[in-house]
Design an enzyme around this catalytic site. Structure first.
Site, PDB file in Angstrom:
ATOM      1  N   ALA A 159     -18.717 -78.835  10.407  1.00 40.98           N
ATOM      2  CA  ALA A 159     -19.056 -78.133  11.574  1.00 40.98           C
ATOM      3  C   ALA A 159     -19.156 -79.218  12.972  1.00 40.98           C
ATOM      4  O   ALA A 159     -18.858 -78.782  14.096  1.00 40.98           O
ATOM      5  CB  ALA A 159     -20.115 -77.356  11.409  1.00 40.98           C
ATOM      6  N   TYR A 160     -20.034 -79.985  12.694  1.00 44.53           N
ATOM      7  CA  TYR A 160     -20.346 -81.222  13.672  1.00 44.53           C
ATOM      8  C   TYR A 160     -19.231 -81.681  14.253  1.00 44.53           C
ATOM      9  O   TYR A 160     -19.079 -81.965  15.678  1.00 44.53           O
ATOM     10  CB  TYR A 160     -21.323 -81.999  13.195  1.00 44.53           C
ATOM     11  CG  TYR A 160     -21.822 -82.909  14.111  1.00 44.53           C
ATOM     12  CD1 TYR A 160     -22.574 -82.212  15.182  1.00 44.53           C
ATOM     13  CD2 TYR A 160     -21.813 -84.453  14.080  1.00 44.53           C
ATOM     14  CE1 TYR A 160     -23.394 -83.279  16.080  1.00 44.53           C
ATOM     15  CE2 TYR A 160     -22.758 -84.968  14.863  1.00 44.53           C
ATOM     16  CZ  TYR A 160     -23.456 -84.590  15.893  1.00 44.53           C
ATOM     17  OH  TYR A 160     -23.911 -85.295  16.923  1.00 44.53           O
TER      18      TYR A 160
END
Length: 252
Positions: A159-160
């Site tokens: 996600a990051y």
């Protein structure tokens, strides 16, 4: 008129630093203030830490104010820039340090967490970049933040890295859109850096292993990253434009 009189009469440069209350953001705010800029320290919710940053700057002889805004809220961010322009006459440097990180395998990530990461890291960067594009004076600079994990692609960072990949994609596009304005746009992508955001949720063994990853065999410090931002936003760094600078001690 004596040239030194002209220099003395030049207005002080003004910076807006989002996420400036802690970690890398605080180090950037303090470094820019040390270099003579007036600094608006933006924070999302931690007013006490933002005020501590302002006090540290003023105690060292600098000038700063703290302004609250969620970077993903375009109305709040607009209000911050309106206040800075009204109080100090303009904006010369914008550094978007505000960010959110969540670690999880992609298969297990709660999509509401993904939404929160994207809201801060993608929408927030876009909102701040939009105001920077509209307001930066000639000779100014916008600096965004990514992560070296976009290149190393460690597990659990899906996600990051997805959010920060979007920031990197934005960088050269905005630099080209600002052709003729004498404004630079760059992104700094730190490696492992000893901040609360990085250290949270990691064991001592994980931290030690990550510290050994760069050839310099240590974690970066917020000051290491602030030095890079100071260069990119300085007169000396003004020829660097549209770049992703991986400040990571020699990682990929």
């Amino acid at each position: 008129m004596n040239p030194t009189d002209t220099a003395a009469a030049a207005p002080r440069r003004v910076a807006v630093v989002t996420g400036g209350s802690r970690g890398i953001g605080r180090a950037v705010a303090e470094r820019l203030a040390h270099d003579g800029l007036i600094v608006a320290v933006n924070y999302a919710s931690d007013s006490a830490s933002a005020q501590e940053t302002v006090k540290a700057i003023t105690a060292a002889g600098g000038q700063a104010i703290a302004l609250q805004a969620d970077v993903a809220d375009e109305h709040a961010v607009t209000a911050v820039f309106d206040r800075v322009e009204a109080e100090f006459g303009g904006v010369d440097v914008v550094v978007n340090c505000a960010g959110r990180m969540a670690l999880s395998p992609i298969a297990d990530l709660d999509l509401s967490v993904l939404d929160a990461v994207l809201r801060t890291n993608v929408r927030g960067t876009f909102v701040v970049a939009q105001q920077a594009a509209r307001r930066l004076r000639a000779g100014g600079s916008f600096v965004a933040f990514s992560t070296s994990v976009v290149a190393t692609q460690f597990p659990a960072y899906g996600a990051y890295t997805a959010s920060k990949g979007a920031v990197e994609a934005l960088t050269l596009t905005l630099a080209r859109e600002l052709r003729g304005r004498d404004v630079t746009v760059n992104t700094v992508a730190p490696g492992p850096t000893a901040t609360d955001l990085f250290l949270d949720g990691k064991t001592d063994e994980q931290i030690e292993a990550l510290a050994k990853t760069p050839p310099l065999e240590r974690l970066g410090t917020p000051a290491d990253i602030a030095h890079v931002v100071a260069f990119l936003t300085s007169r000396e760094g003004h020829w660097v434009n549209g770049q992703i600078l991986r400040a990571n001690g020699g990682m990929a």
